[in-house]
Design a protein around this motif. Structure first.
Motif, short mmCIF file in Angstrom:
data_model
loop_
_atom_site.label_atom_id
_atom_site.label_comp_id
_atom_site.label_asym_id
_atom_site.label_seq_id
_atom_site.Cartn_x
_atom_site.Cartn_y
_atom_site.Cartn_z
N TRP A 144 15.54 19.53 36.10
CA TRP A 144 16.71 19.32 36.96
C TRP A 144 17.07 20.56 37.77
CZ3 TRP A 144 17.36 14.49 37.55
CH2 TRP A 144 16.96 13.63 36.54
N THR A 145 16.76 21.74 37.25
CA THR A 145 17.12 22.98 37.96
C THR A 145 15.98 23.59 38.75
OG1 THR A 145 16.62 24.39 36.03
CG2 THR A 145 18.89 23.54 36.23
N GLU A 146 14.74 23.20 38.46
CA GLU A 146 13.59 23.80 39.15
C GLU A 146 13.66 23.67 40.67
OE1 GLU A 146 8.93 24.35 38.38
OE2 GLU A 146 9.62 22.26 38.38
N PRO A 147 14.03 22.52 41.25
CA PRO A 147 14.10 22.46 42.71
C PRO A 147 15.09 23.47 43.30
CG PRO A 147 14.11 20.25 41.80
CD PRO A 147 14.27 21.20 40.64
N PHE A 148 16.19 23.71 42.62
CA PHE A 148 17.16 24.71 43.07
C PHE A 148 16.51 26.09 43.11
CE2 PHE A 148 20.22 28.04 41.96
CZ PHE A 148 21.17 27.87 42.95
N TRP A 149 15.86 26.48 42.01
CA TRP A 149 15.26 27.82 41.94
C TRP A 149 14.07 27.98 42.88
CZ3 TRP A 149 18.38 31.23 40.52
CH2 TRP A 149 19.34 30.96 39.56
N LEU A 150 13.28 26.93 43.08
CA LEU A 150 12.19 27.02 44.06
C LEU A 150 12.74 27.21 45.47
CD1 LEU A 150 9.77 24.27 42.68
CD2 LEU A 150 9.46 26.76 42.60
N ALA A 151 13.84 26.54 45.79
CA ALA A 151 14.46 26.71 47.12
C ALA A 151 15.00 28.11 47.30
CB ALA A 151 15.57 25.67 47.31
N THR A 152 15.58 28.69 46.25
CA THR A 152 16.13 30.05 46.39
C THR A 152 15.04 31.06 46.72
OG1 THR A 152 16.00 30.63 44.03
CG2 THR A 152 18.07 29.62 44.82
N THR A 165 20.44 25.07 47.89
CA THR A 165 20.50 23.62 47.86
C THR A 165 21.42 23.15 46.73
OG1 THR A 165 18.57 23.40 46.41
CG2 THR A 165 18.16 23.38 48.80
N VAL A 166 21.99 21.97 46.95
CA VAL A 166 22.84 21.34 45.94
C VAL A 166 22.35 19.91 45.78
CG1 VAL A 166 25.18 20.65 45.35
CG2 VAL A 166 24.80 22.80 46.58
N PRO A 167 22.11 19.46 44.55
CA PRO A 167 21.71 18.08 44.35
C PRO A 167 22.84 17.12 44.73
CG PRO A 167 21.42 19.36 42.33
CD PRO A 167 22.15 20.21 43.30
N PRO A 218 22.99 21.31 38.42
CA PRO A 218 22.09 20.16 38.36
C PRO A 218 22.00 19.62 36.93
CG PRO A 218 21.07 21.99 39.54
CD PRO A 218 22.32 22.52 38.91
N GLY A 219 21.92 18.32 36.83
CA GLY A 219 21.79 17.69 35.52
C GLY A 219 21.19 16.30 35.66
N PRO A 220 20.92 15.65 34.55
CA PRO A 220 20.18 14.40 34.58
C PRO A 220 20.96 13.19 35.10
CG PRO A 220 20.69 15.00 32.33
CD PRO A 220 21.10 16.14 33.19
N PHE A 221 22.29 13.20 35.00
CA PHE A 221 23.06 12.02 35.40
C PHE A 221 24.20 12.39 36.33
CE2 PHE A 221 21.21 10.90 31.33
CZ PHE A 221 20.66 9.66 31.60
N CYS A 222 24.47 11.54 37.29
CA CYS A 222 25.63 11.69 38.16
C CYS A 222 26.87 11.45 37.31
CB CYS A 222 25.56 10.69 39.31
SG CYS A 222 27.03 10.71 40.36
N PHE A 223 27.83 12.35 37.39
CA PHE A 223 29.04 12.18 36.59
C PHE A 223 29.96 11.10 37.14
CE2 PHE A 223 29.83 15.69 39.51
CZ PHE A 223 31.03 15.32 40.11
N GLU A 224 29.68 10.60 38.34
CA GLU A 224 30.48 9.52 38.92
C GLU A 224 29.90 8.14 38.64
OE1 GLU A 224 33.43 9.42 40.45
OE2 GLU A 224 33.69 11.58 40.26
#
Length: 144
Positions: A20-28, A34-36, A48-54
Motif C-alpha cells: 500500500w505504501t510502495e507507490p508513494f515511496w517510488l513516486a518520491t 502522491t496521495v492515494p 495509504p492503507g488497504p481499505f477506504c475508510f468511507e
C-alpha cells in the motif's frame, strides 16, 4: 545536493514499504508527491492503507499533489531524545493539511525554517530531501 537545514538525520529515514505504501515511496524518488484516492467514492486515503475508510473499497489511484498546505499542529523538539539527534535540535515535526487533497493530514519534518517562526496556520511548501540513492523524503518549509 545538500540536505535541508533542520532535516532529521538519515538514519531516521529508514522506510519499509508494503503493497500500500510502495507507490508513494517510488513516486518520491522521482520527486512526485502522491496521495492515494479511492476510485469508488473519491476519498483521499492517507496514510495509504488497504481499505477506504468511507466506503471500504480497496481500489485506488495515486494522484499527484502540489505539496502546498497549512500547518495544522506542530511540535518543536528542543532536546535530543536519543544521542544521534543531538546535532539536529531544535527541529520541527508538524501535521500538515495539503491544499489539493481534502481531508489529508500528513506528518512531516519542517526544514529550512526558523523553528520559532512556525505557527498553526503557517503556509508550507514541499522540499525534497534525497537522503540516499534509495530514499527521498518529502519535507516542508514555511513560506511567507
Amino acid at each position: 545536493m545538500p540536505r535541508p537545514a533542520g532535516a532529521l538525520p538519515a538514519e531516521f529515514a529508514e522506510i519499509h514499504p508494503d503493497a500500500w505504501t510502495e507507490p508513494f515511496w517510488l513516486a518520491t524518488r522521482e520527486h512526485h508527491l502522491t496521495v492515494p484516492k479511492c476510485t469508488h467514492c473519491g476519498t483521499f486515503r492517507f496514510p495509504p492503507g488497504p481499505f477506504c475508510f468511507e466506503c471500504q473499497h480497496q481500489d485506488v489511484e495515486h494522484v499527484e499533489v502540489s505539496g502546498n498546505g497549512t500547518v495544522y499542529t506542530y511540535t518543536v523538539a528542543r532536546h535530543a531524545v536519543v544521542p544521534s539527534l543531538a546535532d539536529s535540535v531544535p527541529y520541527v515535526v508538524a501535521v500538515l493539511e495539503l491544499d489539493d487533497a481534502p481531508g489529508v493530514r500528513m506528518i512531516a519534518n519542517v526544514v529550512e525554517s526558523d523553528p520559532e517562526s512556525v505557527r498553526i496556520g503557517s503556509r508550507v511548501e514541499l522540499v525534497w530531501d534525497d537522503v540516499d540513492d534509495e530514499v527521498t523524503m518529502p519535507r516542508f518549509r514555511i513560506v511567507a
